[in-house]
Design a protein around this motif. Sequence first.
Motif, PDB file in Angstrom:
ATOM      1  N   VAL A  34       0.825  -1.204   0.000  1.00 40.41           N
ATOM      2  CA  VAL A  34       0.000   0.000   0.000  1.00 40.41           C
ATOM      3  C   VAL A  34       0.861   1.256   0.000  1.00 40.41           C
ATOM      4  O   VAL A  34       1.777   1.402   0.815  1.00 40.41           O
ATOM      5  CB  VAL A  34      -0.948   0.024   1.223  1.00 40.41           C
ATOM      6  N   GLY A  35       0.517   2.164  -0.922  1.00 42.48           N
ATOM      7  CA  GLY A  35       1.137   3.490  -0.968  1.00 42.48           C
ATOM      8  C   GLY A  35       0.044   4.544  -0.864  1.00 42.48           C
ATOM      9  O   GLY A  35      -1.013   4.407  -1.490  1.00 42.48           O
ATOM     10  N   LEU A  36       0.275   5.567  -0.078  1.00 44.77           N
ATOM     11  CA  LEU A  36      -0.715   6.625   0.138  1.00 44.77           C
ATOM     12  C   LEU A  36      -0.074   7.995  -0.010  1.00 44.77           C
ATOM     13  O   LEU A  36       1.089   8.179   0.382  1.00 44.77           O
ATOM     14  CB  LEU A  36      -1.293   6.528   1.554  1.00 44.77           C
ATOM     15  N   THR A  37      -0.831   8.943  -0.548  1.00 47.77           N
ATOM     16  CA  THR A  37      -0.345  10.315  -0.498  1.00 47.77           C
ATOM     17  C   THR A  37      -0.289  10.714   0.975  1.00 47.77           C
ATOM     18  O   THR A  37      -0.994  10.123   1.814  1.00 47.77           O
ATOM     19  CB  THR A  37      -1.266  11.273  -1.280  1.00 47.77           C
ATOM     20  N   PRO A  38       0.525  11.702   1.331  1.00 42.89           N
ATOM     21  CA  PRO A  38       0.590  12.102   2.740  1.00 42.89           C
ATOM     22  C   PRO A  38      -0.776  12.476   3.327  1.00 42.89           C
ATOM     23  O   PRO A  38      -1.079  12.120   4.467  1.00 42.89           O
ATOM     24  CB  PRO A  38       1.550  13.295   2.721  1.00 42.89           C
ATOM     25  N   THR A  39      -1.617  13.147   2.554  1.00 48.09           N
ATOM     26  CA  THR A  39      -2.937  13.510   3.061  1.00 48.09           C
ATOM     27  C   THR A  39      -3.796  12.264   3.274  1.00 48.09           C
ATOM     28  O   THR A  39      -4.483  12.135   4.289  1.00 48.09           O
ATOM     29  CB  THR A  39      -3.637  14.505   2.121  1.00 48.09           C
ATOM     30  N   ALA A  40      -3.758  11.323   2.340  1.00 50.67           N
ATOM     31  CA  ALA A  40      -4.520  10.077   2.503  1.00 50.67           C
ATOM     32  C   ALA A  40      -4.043   9.321   3.739  1.00 50.67           C
ATOM     33  O   ALA A  40      -4.852   8.758   4.482  1.00 50.67           O
ATOM     34  CB  ALA A  40      -4.405   9.214   1.253  1.00 50.67           C
ATOM     35  N   ALA A  41      -2.738   9.315   3.978  1.00 52.40           N
ATOM     36  CA  ALA A  41      -2.203   8.644   5.171  1.00 52.40           C
ATOM     37  C   ALA A  41      -2.735   9.314   6.443  1.00 52.40           C
ATOM     38  O   ALA A  41      -3.089   8.625   7.406  1.00 52.40           O
ATOM     39  CB  ALA A  41      -0.676   8.660   5.145  1.00 52.40           C
ATOM     40  N   ARG A  42      -2.818  10.638   6.443  1.00 53.36           N
ATOM     41  CA  ARG A  42      -3.385  11.339   7.608  1.00 53.36           C
ATOM     42  C   ARG A  42      -4.854  10.971   7.785  1.00 53.36           C
ATOM     43  O   ARG A  42      -5.322  10.784   8.903  1.00 53.36           O
ATOM     44  CB  ARG A  42      -3.221  12.847   7.469  1.00 53.36           C
ATOM     45  N   LEU A  93       0.552  14.787 -16.541  1.00 55.92           N
ATOM     46  CA  LEU A  93       1.540  15.826 -16.844  1.00 55.92           C
ATOM     47  C   LEU A  93       2.962  15.437 -16.437  1.00 55.92           C
ATOM     48  O   LEU A  93       3.904  16.180 -16.680  1.00 55.92           O
ATOM     49  CB  LEU A  93       1.141  17.137 -16.153  1.00 55.92           C
ATOM     50  N   GLY A  94       3.117  14.270 -15.797  1.00 52.27           N
ATOM     51  CA  GLY A  94       4.442  13.823 -15.387  1.00 52.27           C
ATOM     52  C   GLY A  94       4.956  14.514 -14.144  1.00 52.27           C
ATOM     53  O   GLY A  94       6.160  14.539 -13.898  1.00 52.27           O
ATOM     54  N   LEU A  95       4.069  15.048 -13.332  1.00 50.94           N
ATOM     55  CA  LEU A  95       4.453  15.707 -12.088  1.00 50.94           C
ATOM     56  C   LEU A  95       4.481  14.678 -10.969  1.00 50.94           C
ATOM     57  O   LEU A  95       3.659  13.767 -10.946  1.00 50.94           O
ATOM     58  CB  LEU A  95       3.474  16.832 -11.755  1.00 50.94           C
ATOM     59  N   THR A  96       5.400  14.830 -10.023  1.00 55.08           N
ATOM     60  CA  THR A  96       5.563  13.812  -8.980  1.00 55.08           C
ATOM     61  C   THR A  96       5.547  14.425  -7.578  1.00 55.08           C
ATOM     62  O   THR A  96       6.535  14.361  -6.858  1.00 55.08           O
ATOM     63  CB  THR A  96       6.860  13.022  -9.211  1.00 55.08           C
ATOM     64  N   PRO A  97       4.408  14.972  -7.149  1.00 54.61           N
ATOM     65  CA  PRO A  97       4.351  15.631  -5.849  1.00 54.61           C
ATOM     66  C   PRO A  97       4.374  14.680  -4.653  1.00 54.61           C
ATOM     67  O   PRO A  97       4.622  15.107  -3.531  1.00 54.61           O
ATOM     68  CB  PRO A  97       3.022  16.392  -5.901  1.00 54.61           C
ATOM     69  N   SER A  98       4.086  13.398  -4.874  1.00 51.63           N
ATOM     70  CA  SER A  98       4.071  12.440  -3.770  1.00 51.63           C
ATOM     71  C   SER A  98       4.512  11.072  -4.300  1.00 51.63           C
ATOM     72  O   SER A  98       4.528  10.832  -5.507  1.00 51.63           O
ATOM     73  CB  SER A  98       2.666  12.343  -3.165  1.00 51.63           C
ATOM     74  N   TRP A  99       4.860  10.181  -3.374  1.00 49.14           N
ATOM     75  CA  TRP A  99       5.384   8.886  -3.785  1.00 49.14           C
ATOM     76  C   TRP A  99       4.413   8.091  -4.668  1.00 49.14           C
ATOM     77  O   TRP A  99       4.821   7.586  -5.720  1.00 49.14           O
ATOM     78  CB  TRP A  99       5.823   8.052  -2.568  1.00 49.14           C
ATOM     79  N   PRO A 100       3.133   7.945  -4.301  1.00 53.08           N
ATOM     80  CA  PRO A 100       2.250   7.158  -5.174  1.00 53.08           C
ATOM     81  C   PRO A 100       2.119   7.741  -6.580  1.00 53.08           C
ATOM     82  O   PRO A 100       2.085   7.001  -7.560  1.00 53.08           O
ATOM     83  CB  PRO A 100       0.894   7.180  -4.445  1.00 53.08           C
ATOM     84  N   ILE A 101       2.072   9.045  -6.680  1.00 54.70           N
ATOM     85  CA  ILE A 101       1.962   9.685  -7.990  1.00 54.70           C
ATOM     86  C   ILE A 101       3.272   9.483  -8.760  1.00 54.70           C
ATOM     87  O   ILE A 101       3.261   9.177  -9.959  1.00 54.70           O
ATOM     88  CB  ILE A 101       1.619  11.182  -7.847  1.00 54.70           C
TER      89      ILE A 101
END
Length: 174
Positions: A34-42, A93-101
């Motif tokens: 499981v990988g979560l964006t930081p907000t999803a983890a919160r 768009l190829g942007l990588t703001p968080s690990w899952p993305i």
Amino acid sequence: MSRVLYLLGTAAPPVMEFPTVVANAQSRGWEVCVGLTPTAARWLGTSVEELAELTGYPVKSEYRLPGDSDGWPRATAAILAPATLNSVNAVALGLTPSWPIGYAVEAIGRRARLVVMPCVKDTMAAHPQFPKSVETLRAAGVQVLLGPGGFVPHASGQAQPYPWGAALCAAEET
């Protein structure tokens, strides 16, 4: 040889169902990470620990530091769901703001099996960038589950069951 599924979630209400989704995937024979964006983890709070126990792997929500071990087996397939408007656009768009993305962006480059199932209100889906992003992802070989048989955008306040079964079935089409 075991099948490994990366279940990657962003901060949309269906992410709260991850413990059930993980158990469902495991019952289908998947080894799940499981990988979560930081907000999803919160949002998931103490359920993050439950997910780590359920899967046997640490839940990733941040990029690892140089020299740190990855700790996960190589994925057979990945599901990015629920995928918010922001995450669908970022991957396209190829942007990588968080690990899952970031993982999803790299999966496209590796031509790895990637399923993306959005979770957006109809008003957000109407933004002109969203259909362009969906088209970009599909052209890159990503299976985007949007529309009949997948997620259908709805009006705010008119929640519908999130079609997790469709995402799991799509991941099995490897």
